[in-house]
Scaffold this motif. Structure first.
Motif, PDB file in Angstrom:
ATOM      1  N   LEU A 289       0.833  -1.216   0.000  1.00 51.31           N
ATOM      2  CA  LEU A 289       0.000   0.000   0.000  1.00 51.31           C
ATOM      3  C   LEU A 289       0.866   1.265   0.000  1.00 51.31           C
ATOM      4  O   LEU A 289       0.509   2.266  -0.622  1.00 51.31           O
ATOM      5  CB  LEU A 289      -0.943  -0.014   1.207  1.00 51.31           C
ATOM      6  CG  LEU A 289      -1.990  -1.137   1.166  1.00 51.31           C
ATOM      7  CD1 LEU A 289      -2.807  -1.150   2.454  1.00 51.31           C
ATOM      8  CD2 LEU A 289      -2.911  -0.997  -0.040  1.00 51.31           C
ATOM      9  N   ASP A 290       2.019   1.204   0.689  1.00 52.40           N
ATOM     10  CA  ASP A 290       2.929   2.362   0.672  1.00 52.40           C
ATOM     11  C   ASP A 290       3.425   2.613  -0.755  1.00 52.40           C
ATOM     12  O   ASP A 290       3.606   3.759  -1.168  1.00 52.40           O
ATOM     13  CB  ASP A 290       4.129   2.108   1.598  1.00 52.40           C
ATOM     14  CG  ASP A 290       3.718   2.124   3.072  1.00 52.40           C
ATOM     15  OD1 ASP A 290       2.618   2.623   3.373  1.00 52.40           O
ATOM     16  OD2 ASP A 290       4.492   1.607   3.898  1.00 52.40           O
ATOM     17  N   ILE A 291       3.628   1.536  -1.486  1.00 58.11           N
ATOM     18  CA  ILE A 291       4.063   1.679  -2.881  1.00 58.11           C
ATOM     19  C   ILE A 291       2.942   2.295  -3.725  1.00 58.11           C
ATOM     20  O   ILE A 291       3.181   3.164  -4.556  1.00 58.11           O
ATOM     21  CB  ILE A 291       4.472   0.290  -3.433  1.00 58.11           C
ATOM     22  CG1 ILE A 291       5.860  -0.068  -2.923  1.00 58.11           C
ATOM     23  CG2 ILE A 291       4.448   0.272  -4.951  1.00 58.11           C
ATOM     24  CD1 ILE A 291       6.279  -1.477  -3.274  1.00 58.11           C
ATOM     25  N   VAL A 292       1.707   1.851  -3.491  1.00 60.33           N
ATOM     26  CA  VAL A 292       0.576   2.408  -4.257  1.00 60.33           C
ATOM     27  C   VAL A 292       0.464   3.912  -3.989  1.00 60.33           C
ATOM     28  O   VAL A 292       0.190   4.699  -4.896  1.00 60.33           O
ATOM     29  CB  VAL A 292      -0.752   1.702  -3.894  1.00 60.33           C
ATOM     30  CG1 VAL A 292      -1.925   2.340  -4.615  1.00 60.33           C
ATOM     31  CG2 VAL A 292      -0.675   0.208  -4.215  1.00 60.33           C
ATOM     32  N   ALA A 293       0.713   4.300  -2.735  1.00 60.90           N
ATOM     33  CA  ALA A 293       0.596   5.719  -2.386  1.00 60.90           C
ATOM     34  C   ALA A 293       1.727   6.538  -2.985  1.00 60.90           C
ATOM     35  O   ALA A 293       1.545   7.706  -3.333  1.00 60.90           O
ATOM     36  CB  ALA A 293       0.590   5.877  -0.869  1.00 60.90           C
ATOM     37  N   ASN A 294       2.881   5.915  -3.145  1.00 61.97           N
ATOM     38  CA  ASN A 294       4.041   6.700  -3.563  1.00 61.97           C
ATOM     39  C   ASN A 294       5.044   5.843  -4.345  1.00 61.97           C
ATOM     40  O   ASN A 294       6.103   5.513  -3.841  1.00 61.97           O
ATOM     41  CB  ASN A 294       4.688   7.264  -2.273  1.00 61.97           C
ATOM     42  CG  ASN A 294       5.685   8.327  -2.583  1.00 61.97           C
ATOM     43  OD1 ASN A 294       5.724   8.851  -3.697  1.00 61.97           O
ATOM     44  ND2 ASN A 294       6.534   8.630  -1.615  1.00 61.97           N
TER      45      ASN A 294
ATOM     46  N   GLY B 166       6.459   5.383 -10.692  1.00 63.21           N
ATOM     47  CA  GLY B 166       5.203   5.887 -11.266  1.00 63.21           C
ATOM     48  C   GLY B 166       4.165   4.792 -11.495  1.00 63.21           C
ATOM     49  O   GLY B 166       4.350   3.628 -11.123  1.00 63.21           O
ATOM     50  N   TYR B 167       3.057   5.231 -12.113  1.00 65.17           N
ATOM     51  CA  TYR B 167       1.911   4.333 -12.322  1.00 65.17           C
ATOM     52  C   TYR B 167       1.838   3.893 -13.781  1.00 65.17           C
ATOM     53  O   TYR B 167       2.363   4.560 -14.674  1.00 65.17           O
ATOM     54  CB  TYR B 167       0.612   5.070 -11.980  1.00 65.17           C
ATOM     55  CG  TYR B 167       0.516   5.504 -10.541  1.00 65.17           C
ATOM     56  CD1 TYR B 167       0.207   4.598  -9.534  1.00 65.17           C
ATOM     57  CD2 TYR B 167       0.741   6.841 -10.180  1.00 65.17           C
ATOM     58  CE1 TYR B 167       0.116   5.001  -8.205  1.00 65.17           C
ATOM     59  CE2 TYR B 167       0.651   7.250  -8.851  1.00 65.17           C
ATOM     60  CZ  TYR B 167       0.341   6.333  -7.875  1.00 65.17           C
ATOM     61  OH  TYR B 167       0.260   6.730  -6.565  1.00 65.17           O
TER      62      TYR B 167
ATOM     63  N   CYS C  21       3.063  -0.924 -11.318  1.00 64.74           N
ATOM     64  CA  CYS C  21       3.548  -2.277 -11.618  1.00 64.74           C
ATOM     65  C   CYS C  21       5.059  -2.453 -11.444  1.00 64.74           C
ATOM     66  O   CYS C  21       5.488  -3.504 -10.980  1.00 64.74           O
ATOM     67  CB  CYS C  21       3.129  -2.691 -13.023  1.00 64.74           C
ATOM     68  SG  CYS C  21       1.341  -2.839 -13.177  1.00 64.74           S
ATOM     69  N   LEU C  22       5.858  -1.449 -11.814  1.00 61.85           N
ATOM     70  CA  LEU C  22       7.309  -1.653 -11.692  1.00 61.85           C
ATOM     71  C   LEU C  22       7.698  -1.846 -10.223  1.00 61.85           C
ATOM     72  O   LEU C  22       8.375  -2.811  -9.874  1.00 61.85           O
ATOM     73  CB  LEU C  22       8.077  -0.469 -12.275  1.00 61.85           C
ATOM     74  CG  LEU C  22       7.983  -0.248 -13.781  1.00 61.85           C
ATOM     75  CD1 LEU C  22       9.053   0.735 -14.249  1.00 61.85           C
ATOM     76  CD2 LEU C  22       8.155  -1.542 -14.548  1.00 61.85           C
ATOM     77  N   ASP C  23       7.240  -0.949  -9.370  1.00 61.23           N
ATOM     78  CA  ASP C  23       7.597  -1.066  -7.952  1.00 61.23           C
ATOM     79  C   ASP C  23       6.978  -2.305  -7.317  1.00 61.23           C
ATOM     80  O   ASP C  23       7.584  -2.947  -6.460  1.00 61.23           O
ATOM     81  CB  ASP C  23       7.142   0.188  -7.202  1.00 61.23           C
ATOM     82  CG  ASP C  23       7.930   1.391  -7.656  1.00 61.23           C
ATOM     83  OD1 ASP C  23       9.054   1.572  -7.189  1.00 61.23           O
ATOM     84  OD2 ASP C  23       7.435   2.119  -8.526  1.00 61.23           O
TER      85      ASP C  23
END
Ligand code: SF4
Length: 328
Positions: free
Chosen positions: A68-73, A77-78, A85-87
């Motif tokens: 979720l931290d990755i989705v937030a930041n 990018g998205y 997806c990359l992160d």
């Protein structure tokens, strides 16, 4: 000599099942790992059944707050919606690397197909993910291997590169032929596995982040329930059916959040996920009436509850135009 061992990352779609089968055919021990996120809609039961048939042990790993931290930041990018997806892949590869070390797997296998997805399955992106996860040369992609640089598993002779494939792009003709060859019939549909790629859901997540700046597991659960409205900066969530109403009620009681319900007719539970200012409550009550069985255009009694407090207000159902203006 001990047989080499691979850890296959399986998303639930056909490609990762094929990749696993292709490697099993090369006399290699395989275990598999499936990552579950709060926004994942795959049915793990069908995956369990398939891997049982394959004779392959399946590990299921839940990615929670870290995801979720990755989705937030997301650092990279998205994709087309709110899918980082990359992160996300870097996180999955890192966790898979740890698991591989624990189970003694020599290399990883994925069902990725070169250029199948514009964001995460370009060569540059694949190499970046590998590098950032500390897995350079240790990820074999059997479906596209002949189009990619040889991996350690091929160089060491564990895997015969000649028996791998050169599939590229979004067409799935070769995969469907391979599925027939291996007798794989009952595979989950690859589309819609991750809610973050859904434009309507991505809107909700974007709205949430623009107000809150972060995403918790509780937020993730709420984002997946009900109809969402933003009234003067406050999120209001209206249940769509009995199951959602029960969930919203449980959340309201557990987290001491205020909620509304129509007093004399069947209708939804409306959760107020923010400060219950009077102007917010009035509009939220009107929306609650609109989604209830109460008649339109006449004043209807709505109950407000918050901890021990209980009071009643009277409102007329919100108009459709107003509903659309406030909908997230
Ligand atoms: S689609 Fe969702 S689960 Fe899949 S890599 Fe992207 S963010 Fe992760």
């Amino acid at each position: 000599m001990q047989r080499p061992k691979a850890l296959a990352l399986v998303s639930g779609g056909l490609d990762s099942l094929l990749a696993t089968r292709i490697i099993l055919e090369q006399n290699i021990d395989v275990e598999a790992v499936h990552f579950v996120t709060p926004f994942c809609r795959y049915d793990c039961n069908s995956l369990n059944r398939i891997f049982k048939d394959f004779g392959v042990k399946l590990h299921v790993i839940f990615l929670g707050q870290e995801f979720l931290d990755i989705v937030a930041n997301p650092r990279h990018g998205y994709g087309s919606q709110m899918n980082p997806c990359l992160d996300c892949r870097i996180l999955m590869f890192r966790r898979a690397k740890e698991l591989a070390e624990n189970i003694g797997a020599d290399f990883l296998v994925t069902g990725e197909v070169l250029d199948q997805r514009p964001f995460s399955q370009r060569l540059k992106a694949m190499l970046l993910i590998e590098r950032e996860a500390g897995l350079e040369g240790r990820v074999l992609r059997p479906l596209s291997a002949k189009l990619l640089p040889p991996t350690d598993a091929e160089r060491r002779g564990w895997v015969d590169r000649e028996r791998l494939f050169a599939i590229r792009g979004r067409r799935r003709i070769q995969q469907i032929e391979l599925a027939k060859k291996y007798g794989i019939k009952d595979y989950p549909n690859p589309s819609g596995g991750c809610l973050l790629t859904d434009p309507a859901f991505a809107c909700r997540v974007r709205d949430h982040l623009s107000y809150e700046g972060r995403l918790t597991l509780d937020d993730a659960i709420l984002l997946m329930i009900g109809r969402h409205f933003r009234i003067n900066g406050v999120k209001v969530i209206v249940g769509r059916n009995m199951e959602e109403n029960n969930k919203l009620l449980a959340i309201a009681e557990k987290s001491a959040k205020p909620y509304l319900l129509v007093s004399d007719y069947k209708g939804p539970i409306t959760l107020i996920a923010g400060e219950p200012k009077p102007e917010v409550m009035e509009k939220a009550a009107a929306i609650t009436v609109r989604y209830s069985d109460a008649p339109r255009n006449v004043p209807i009694s709505v109950i407000y509850r918050h901890r021990e407090e209980k009071r009643e207000m009277t409102v007329v159902a919100a108009e459709d135009k107003e509903i659309e203006r406030l909908r997230v």
